[in-house]
Design a protein around this motif. Structure first.
Motif, mmCIF file in Angstrom:
data_model
loop_
_atom_site.group_PDB
_atom_site.id
_atom_site.type_symbol
_atom_site.label_atom_id
_atom_site.label_comp_id
_atom_site.label_asym_id
_atom_site.label_seq_id
_atom_site.Cartn_x
_atom_site.Cartn_y
_atom_site.Cartn_z
ATOM 1 N N GLN A 14 -53.310 -1.308 -28.640
ATOM 2 C CA GLN A 14 -54.643 -0.599 -28.937
ATOM 3 C C GLN A 14 -55.776 -1.071 -28.831
ATOM 4 O O GLN A 14 -56.943 -0.354 -28.236
ATOM 5 C CB GLN A 14 -54.514 0.055 -30.320
ATOM 6 C CG GLN A 14 -53.261 0.889 -30.759
ATOM 7 C CD GLN A 14 -53.594 2.362 -30.120
ATOM 8 O OE1 GLN A 14 -54.601 2.788 -29.812
ATOM 9 N NE2 GLN A 14 -52.584 2.720 -29.476
ATOM 10 N N ILE A 15 -55.917 -2.341 -28.935
ATOM 11 C CA ILE A 15 -57.203 -2.921 -28.782
ATOM 12 C C ILE A 15 -57.708 -3.348 -27.352
ATOM 13 O O ILE A 15 -58.631 -3.280 -27.032
ATOM 14 C CB ILE A 15 -57.161 -4.514 -29.621
ATOM 15 C CG1 ILE A 15 -56.549 -4.459 -31.058
ATOM 16 C CG2 ILE A 15 -58.308 -5.565 -29.334
ATOM 17 C CD1 ILE A 15 -56.476 -5.487 -31.821
ATOM 18 N N ASN A 26 -57.494 5.540 -36.769
ATOM 19 C CA ASN A 26 -56.605 6.846 -36.816
ATOM 20 C C ASN A 26 -55.072 6.656 -36.406
ATOM 21 O O ASN A 26 -54.316 7.158 -36.819
ATOM 22 C CB ASN A 26 -57.256 7.791 -36.077
ATOM 23 C CG ASN A 26 -58.649 8.281 -36.675
ATOM 24 O OD1 ASN A 26 -58.696 8.754 -38.214
ATOM 25 N ND2 ASN A 26 -59.580 8.917 -35.723
ATOM 26 N N TRP A 27 -55.212 5.832 -35.515
ATOM 27 C CA TRP A 27 -53.822 5.341 -34.768
ATOM 28 C C TRP A 27 -52.771 4.653 -35.970
ATOM 29 O O TRP A 27 -51.808 5.035 -36.355
ATOM 30 C CB TRP A 27 -53.907 4.310 -33.337
ATOM 31 C CG TRP A 27 -52.463 3.908 -33.461
ATOM 32 C CD1 TRP A 27 -51.675 4.244 -32.677
ATOM 33 C CD2 TRP A 27 -52.250 2.408 -33.548
ATOM 34 N NE1 TRP A 27 -50.618 3.375 -32.529
ATOM 35 C CE2 TRP A 27 -51.029 2.196 -33.116
ATOM 36 C CE3 TRP A 27 -52.861 1.361 -34.451
ATOM 37 C CZ2 TRP A 27 -50.160 0.968 -33.575
ATOM 38 C CZ3 TRP A 27 -52.068 0.386 -34.585
ATOM 39 C CH2 TRP A 27 -50.854 0.087 -34.082
ATOM 40 N N ALA A 28 -53.407 3.797 -36.928
ATOM 41 C CA ALA A 28 -52.625 3.184 -37.634
ATOM 42 C C ALA A 28 -52.288 4.228 -38.763
ATOM 43 O O ALA A 28 -51.295 3.837 -39.281
ATOM 44 C CB ALA A 28 -53.602 1.900 -38.217
ATOM 45 N N ALA A 32 -48.665 4.976 -40.239
ATOM 46 C CA ALA A 32 -48.245 4.886 -41.595
ATOM 47 C C ALA A 32 -47.739 6.087 -42.056
ATOM 48 O O ALA A 32 -46.844 6.101 -43.105
ATOM 49 C CB ALA A 32 -49.350 4.265 -42.332
ATOM 50 N N TYR A 33 -48.183 7.352 -41.590
ATOM 51 C CA TYR A 33 -48.031 8.641 -42.527
ATOM 52 C C TYR A 33 -47.188 9.711 -41.553
ATOM 53 O O TYR A 33 -46.446 10.449 -42.158
ATOM 54 C CB TYR A 33 -49.059 9.318 -42.928
ATOM 55 C CG TYR A 33 -49.620 8.256 -44.153
ATOM 56 C CD1 TYR A 33 -49.106 8.333 -45.267
ATOM 57 C CD2 TYR A 33 -51.095 7.766 -44.004
ATOM 58 C CE1 TYR A 33 -49.666 7.647 -46.251
ATOM 59 C CE2 TYR A 33 -51.536 6.875 -45.028
ATOM 60 C CZ TYR A 33 -50.866 6.835 -46.096
ATOM 61 O OH TYR A 33 -51.467 6.033 -46.922
ATOM 62 N N THR A 34 -46.902 9.499 -40.171
ATOM 63 C CA THR A 34 -46.274 10.432 -39.559
ATOM 64 C C THR A 34 -45.157 9.792 -38.763
ATOM 65 O O THR A 34 -44.064 10.560 -38.454
ATOM 66 C CB THR A 34 -47.147 11.319 -38.496
ATOM 67 O OG1 THR A 34 -47.761 10.353 -37.734
ATOM 68 C CG2 THR A 34 -48.311 11.969 -39.542
ATOM 69 N N THR A 35 -45.255 8.596 -38.124
ATOM 70 C CA THR A 35 -44.254 7.907 -37.251
ATOM 71 C C THR A 35 -43.116 7.187 -37.801
ATOM 72 O O THR A 35 -42.130 7.213 -37.483
ATOM 73 C CB THR A 35 -45.224 7.084 -36.185
ATOM 74 O OG1 THR A 35 -46.169 7.793 -35.710
ATOM 75 C CG2 THR A 35 -44.178 6.838 -35.050
ATOM 76 N N THR A 49 -54.887 -2.076 -44.141
ATOM 77 C CA THR A 49 -55.983 -2.775 -44.027
ATOM 78 C C THR A 49 -56.742 -2.334 -42.696
ATOM 79 O O THR A 49 -58.013 -2.126 -42.471
ATOM 80 C CB THR A 49 -55.611 -4.195 -43.805
ATOM 81 O OG1 THR A 49 -55.220 -4.815 -44.866
ATOM 82 C CG2 THR A 49 -56.965 -5.079 -43.239
ATOM 83 N N VAL A 50 -56.038 -1.844 -41.529
ATOM 84 C CA VAL A 50 -56.407 -1.334 -40.517
ATOM 85 C C VAL A 50 -56.957 -0.022 -40.566
ATOM 86 O O VAL A 50 -57.980 0.567 -40.109
ATOM 87 C CB VAL A 50 -55.554 -1.337 -39.267
ATOM 88 C CG1 VAL A 50 -56.027 -0.823 -38.275
ATOM 89 C CG2 VAL A 50 -55.045 -2.951 -38.837
#
Length: 78
Positions: A14-15, A26-28, A32-35, A49-50
């Motif tokens: 991503q970086i 948003n990726w993080a 965390a919540y969908t993948t 943290t991200v």
């Protein structure tokens, strides 16, 4: 289970796509919540943290700090 080294590799990718706090945050959040549903111990806090970087400048990590975090996760031996 989502592992720290997997997150580190993906964060580094991503970086490499460009340091964009909103996009990386948003990726993080998606990670965390969908993948993923289960996390290696301590990983959820790292992901948050991200995610929190988008909440304000005081929460942002610099590109160098994010790269260090990614490398720490890649090299984690738990």
């Amino acid at each position: 289970m989502y592992k720290k080294n997997q997150f580190g590799i993906e964060l580094k990718q991503q970086i490499e796509g460009g340091y964009d706090v909103r996009r990386i945050s948003n990726w993080a959040y998606q990670e965390a919540y969908t993948t993923h549903r289960t996390f290696e111990d301590g990983l959820y806090d790292v992901i948050m943290t991200v995610v929190m970087m988008e909440m304000g400048h005081e929460f942002e990590l610099s590109e160098a700090q994010l790269l260090q975090l990614a490398n720490d996760m890649i090299n984690f031996e738990g």
